[in-house]
Design an enzyme around this catalytic site. Structure first.
Site, mmCIF file in Angstrom:
data_model
loop_
_atom_site.group_PDB
_atom_site.id
_atom_site.type_symbol
_atom_site.label_atom_id
_atom_site.label_comp_id
_atom_site.label_asym_id
_atom_site.label_seq_id
_atom_site.Cartn_x
_atom_site.Cartn_y
_atom_site.Cartn_z
ATOM 1 N N ARG A 201 -4.877 -8.643 -25.963
ATOM 2 C CA ARG A 201 -4.291 -8.493 -24.623
ATOM 3 C C ARG A 201 -5.339 -8.319 -23.535
ATOM 4 O O ARG A 201 -5.089 -7.613 -22.542
ATOM 5 C CB ARG A 201 -3.332 -7.289 -24.588
ATOM 6 C CG ARG A 201 -2.050 -7.477 -25.383
ATOM 7 C CD ARG A 201 -1.062 -8.322 -24.588
ATOM 8 N NE ARG A 201 0.168 -8.517 -25.332
ATOM 9 C CZ ARG A 201 1.269 -7.791 -25.153
ATOM 10 N NH1 ARG A 201 1.300 -6.826 -24.277
ATOM 11 N NH2 ARG A 201 2.347 -8.058 -25.857
ATOM 12 N N ARG B 37 -2.124 -6.568 -17.569
ATOM 13 C CA ARG B 37 -1.820 -5.764 -16.374
ATOM 14 C C ARG B 37 -2.837 -4.699 -16.008
ATOM 15 O O ARG B 37 -2.789 -4.163 -14.913
ATOM 16 C CB ARG B 37 -0.435 -5.125 -16.533
ATOM 17 C CG ARG B 37 0.689 -6.124 -16.324
ATOM 18 C CD ARG B 37 2.012 -5.545 -16.711
ATOM 19 N NE ARG B 37 1.978 -5.229 -18.125
ATOM 20 C CZ ARG B 37 3.003 -4.688 -18.799
ATOM 21 N NH1 ARG B 37 4.116 -4.398 -18.174
ATOM 22 N NH2 ARG B 37 2.890 -4.460 -20.080
ATOM 23 N N ARG C 16 -0.116 -13.017 -11.425
ATOM 24 C CA ARG C 16 1.263 -12.964 -11.919
ATOM 25 C C ARG C 16 2.244 -12.969 -10.754
ATOM 26 O O ARG C 16 3.258 -13.657 -10.794
ATOM 27 C CB ARG C 16 1.447 -11.714 -12.766
ATOM 28 C CG ARG C 16 2.776 -11.657 -13.501
ATOM 29 C CD ARG C 16 2.975 -10.251 -14.026
ATOM 30 N NE ARG C 16 4.066 -10.117 -14.958
ATOM 31 C CZ ARG C 16 5.341 -10.034 -14.619
ATOM 32 N NH1 ARG C 16 5.695 -10.121 -13.360
ATOM 33 N NH2 ARG C 16 6.269 -9.872 -15.555
ATOM 34 N N ASP D 234 2.491 -16.321 -24.992
ATOM 35 C CA ASP D 234 3.178 -15.229 -25.676
ATOM 36 C C ASP D 234 3.657 -15.717 -27.028
ATOM 37 O O ASP D 234 3.851 -16.922 -27.229
ATOM 38 C CB ASP D 234 4.364 -14.729 -24.847
ATOM 39 C CG ASP D 234 4.769 -13.332 -25.294
ATOM 40 O OD1 ASP D 234 4.102 -12.370 -24.887
ATOM 41 O OD2 ASP D 234 5.724 -13.211 -26.088
ATOM 42 N N TYR E 87 12.566 -10.108 -33.175
ATOM 43 C CA TYR E 87 12.990 -10.290 -31.777
ATOM 44 C C TYR E 87 14.242 -11.144 -31.674
ATOM 45 O O TYR E 87 15.116 -10.910 -30.843
ATOM 46 C CB TYR E 87 11.857 -10.923 -30.959
ATOM 47 C CG TYR E 87 10.733 -9.948 -30.673
ATOM 48 C CD1 TYR E 87 10.812 -9.054 -29.612
ATOM 49 C CD2 TYR E 87 9.603 -9.897 -31.476
ATOM 50 C CE1 TYR E 87 9.792 -8.146 -29.346
ATOM 51 C CE2 TYR E 87 8.572 -8.998 -31.223
ATOM 52 C CZ TYR E 87 8.679 -8.118 -30.155
ATOM 53 O OH TYR E 87 7.685 -7.220 -29.909
HETATM 54 O O1 CP3 Z 1 -4.182 -11.197 -25.693
HETATM 55 C C1 CP3 Z 1 -4.091 -11.879 -24.651
HETATM 56 O O2 CP3 Z 1 -4.686 -11.610 -23.595
HETATM 57 C C2 CP3 Z 1 -3.276 -13.155 -24.716
HETATM 58 C C3 CP3 Z 1 -1.936 -13.064 -24.288
HETATM 59 C C4 CP3 Z 1 -0.853 -12.414 -25.111
HETATM 60 C C5 CP3 Z 1 0.308 -11.875 -24.496
HETATM 61 N N1 CP3 Z 1 1.192 -11.522 -25.476
HETATM 62 C C6 CP3 Z 1 0.523 -11.784 -23.049
HETATM 63 C C7 CP3 Z 1 1.564 -10.872 -22.541
HETATM 64 C C8 CP3 Z 1 -0.684 -12.278 -26.492
HETATM 65 C C9 CP3 Z 1 -1.649 -12.629 -27.629
HETATM 66 C C10 CP3 Z 1 0.619 -11.732 -26.710
HETATM 67 C C11 CP3 Z 1 1.204 -11.496 -28.046
HETATM 68 C C12 CP3 Z 1 2.478 -10.768 -28.173
HETATM 69 N N2 CP3 Z 1 3.578 -10.829 -27.373
HETATM 70 C C13 CP3 Z 1 2.796 -9.936 -29.259
HETATM 71 C C14 CP3 Z 1 1.918 -9.690 -30.458
HETATM 72 C C15 CP3 Z 1 0.810 -8.763 -30.155
HETATM 73 C C16 CP3 Z 1 1.179 -7.337 -30.144
HETATM 74 O O3 CP3 Z 1 1.041 -6.718 -29.087
HETATM 75 O O4 CP3 Z 1 1.585 -6.827 -31.211
HETATM 76 C C17 CP3 Z 1 4.104 -9.443 -29.074
HETATM 77 C C18 CP3 Z 1 4.835 -8.484 -29.965
HETATM 78 C C19 CP3 Z 1 4.594 -10.031 -27.878
HETATM 79 C C20 CP3 Z 1 5.946 -9.877 -27.281
HETATM 80 C C21 CP3 Z 1 5.860 -9.317 -25.931
HETATM 81 N N3 CP3 Z 1 5.423 -10.017 -24.816
HETATM 82 C C22 CP3 Z 1 6.201 -8.014 -25.510
HETATM 83 C C23 CP3 Z 1 6.718 -6.922 -26.429
HETATM 84 C C24 CP3 Z 1 5.959 -7.957 -24.145
HETATM 85 C C25 CP3 Z 1 6.253 -6.833 -23.216
HETATM 86 C C26 CP3 Z 1 5.295 -5.727 -23.460
HETATM 87 C C27 CP3 Z 1 4.637 -5.319 -22.203
HETATM 88 O O5 CP3 Z 1 3.440 -5.045 -22.283
HETATM 89 O O6 CP3 Z 1 5.335 -5.270 -21.165
HETATM 90 C C28 CP3 Z 1 5.432 -9.198 -23.738
HETATM 91 C C29 CP3 Z 1 4.999 -9.571 -22.380
HETATM 92 C C30 CP3 Z 1 3.548 -9.882 -22.213
HETATM 93 N N4 CP3 Z 1 2.854 -10.762 -22.995
HETATM 94 C C31 CP3 Z 1 2.679 -9.386 -21.204
HETATM 95 C C32 CP3 Z 1 1.419 -10.015 -21.393
HETATM 96 C C33 CP3 Z 1 0.189 -9.872 -20.564
HETATM 97 C C34 CP3 Z 1 3.073 -8.438 -20.090
HETATM 98 C C35 CP3 Z 1 3.930 -9.210 -19.153
HETATM 99 C C36 CP3 Z 1 3.748 -8.874 -17.720
HETATM 100 O O7 CP3 Z 1 2.824 -9.409 -17.070
HETATM 101 O O8 CP3 Z 1 4.567 -8.117 -17.219
#
Ligand code: CP3
Length: 355
Positions: free
Chosen positions: A27, A31, A40, A77, A154
């Site tokens: 990640r 944010r 974003r 994602d 999910y």
């Molecule tokens: O690592 C990176 O920088 C690459 C981008 C990336 C994102 N999601 C961007 C993202 C990667 C590799 C993921 C993987 C992901 N997404 C996982 C597996 C990794 C882990 O954390 O276990 C999972 C379970 C998801 C599903 C997901 N997407 C969730 C649960 C959420 C919300 C959580 C949160 O932090 O709000 C997302 C959204 C998401 N994916 C964000 C980002 C940067 C936040 C969205 C935003 O900008 O509001």
């Protein structure tokens, strides 16, 4: 294709000698960076950001412009696959991901299509191609996907869950239906990752974020078996180079030997594992990636450096370690603390790579 200027990440994945331990953060585009929040906002929503190759490329490169990271990870994602299967992914502010359609019966599972990656997920491949071009060989690009089990949770729950109540009930009530879902997801993930590799991803990571919620027996049958299918179907050489595969099961510390036996190049570890003990357990089979507790980044730089030093010492001498956090960096972390972490890995690790 341009030659790689910094290939320590790919070398470490293959257990080849490096000058210092490579480092990236799960990640890393997100944010905690004000420039991410600005991009974003400009894109509209999170999915608009993922679907716009130029802005997805911009946010992928933001952490690399701030810090000397050794790898870039595609900005996207894991939930793009269920979205392409027709579930209708959306994000409510402050609530995490949600689906318009829930898939919780054998009939609904049977009706699910297997997406064509270039057709149905072409925006992801465009992002990969754009990022590779913009990186211009600076560091390798990591592609990724969710594990079938993690995606299934999910899809069955309709979003995030604390206890996986519906997905686990389905697993025990109707294992055949769950197997059908996991099989469709394994096929989808295999062709999705292969398309990312052909578009330019130089390593791929499978995020099994919720494998650790399963019993040992259920992990083998419902998570690992499907990741094995994926690994068996992946393109392993491209552009004249090995394309390493990293398997990350959060909470999978008890199962490292069976994860290593899948034939991947590396395992991702969360912070509950002792890295030195993990290295002894897997021997020469795989490289190890991890595993600092991401909450250490809330502490001050001196404490962060101390923890980095402890983890480097626990891995010990020689190649085969890729430094990372044990899970994703959180939005509340101060950007300068992430910088202290990355610099500490490079500064403190040289002595483990002499001779
Ligand atoms: O690592 C990176 O920088 C690459 C981008 C990336 C994102 N999601 C961007 C993202 C990667 C590799 C993921 C993987 C992901 N997404 C996982 C597996 C990794 C882990 O954390 O276990 C999972 C379970 C998801 C599903 C997901 N997407 C969730 C649960 C959420 C919300 C959580 C949160 O932090 O709000 C997302 C959204 C998401 N994916 C964000 C980002 C940067 C936040 C969205 C935003 O900008 O509001």
């Amino acid at each position: 294709m341009t030659a790689l200027k910094n290939d320590r990440f790919l070398r470490a994945l293959l257990k080849q000698p490096v000058d210092v331990t490579p480092v990236w953060m799960m990640r890393q585009a997100g944010r905690y960076l004000p420039e991410y929040r600005a991009s974003r906002a400009r894109a509209g929503g999170f999915m608009d950001l993922c679907m716009n190759a130029e802005i997805a490329c911009e946010v992928t490169l933001q952490p690399l412009d701030r810090y000397p990271l050794d790898a870039a990870i595609l900005f996207s994602d894991i939930l793009t696959i269920p979205d392409a299967m027709g579930l209708g992914l959306y994000f409510e502010t402050g609530e995490g991901p949600r689906f318009r359609k829930v898939v919780d019966t054998a009939e609904a599972i049977e009706a699910l299509p297997i997406p064509d990656p270039e057709k149905d997920l072409g925006y992801v491949m465009n992002a990969v191609r754009t990022i590779r071009k913009e990186l211009n060989g600076r560091v390798p690009l990591i592609g990724f996907a969710g594990s079938p089990w993690t995606l299934a949770t999910y899809m069955v729950e309709g979003g995030s869950s604390k206890d996986f109540r519906k997905s686990k009930a389905l697993l025990y009530d109707d294992p055949k239906a769950m197997h059908m879902l996991l099989d469709k997801l394994a096929q989808s993930v295999t062709s999705y990752l292969n398309a990312q590799i052909l578009a330019g991803a130089q390593a791929v990571q499978i995020f099994d974020s919720w494998g650790g919620s399963l019993s040992s027996a259920a992990y083998q049958e419902f998570s690992l078996a499907y990741m094995q299918k994926i690994v068996n179907g992946l393109i392993r050489e491209h552009e004249g180079r090995r394309v390493p595969v990293i398997l990350f099961t959060k909470g999978g510390g008890l199962w490292l030997e069976s994860m290593a036996a899948t034939g991947v190049e590396a395992l991702g570890l969360d912070w509950t594992c002792d890295l030195g003990v993990a290295r002894q357990r897997v021997g020469d089979k795989v490289a190890l990636q991890g595993n600092m507790d991401p909450t250490v980044l809330y502490a001050n730089p001196a404490a962060i450096e101390k923890e980095v030093g402890r983890i480097l010492e626990s891995y010990g001498n020689g190649p085969g370690h890729i430094f990372n956090l044990g899970h994703g960096i959180t939005p509340e972390v101060k950007p300068e603390n992430a910088g202290a972490f990355i610099n500490a890995v490079h500064d403190l690790s040289a002595k483990y790579h002499q001779g």
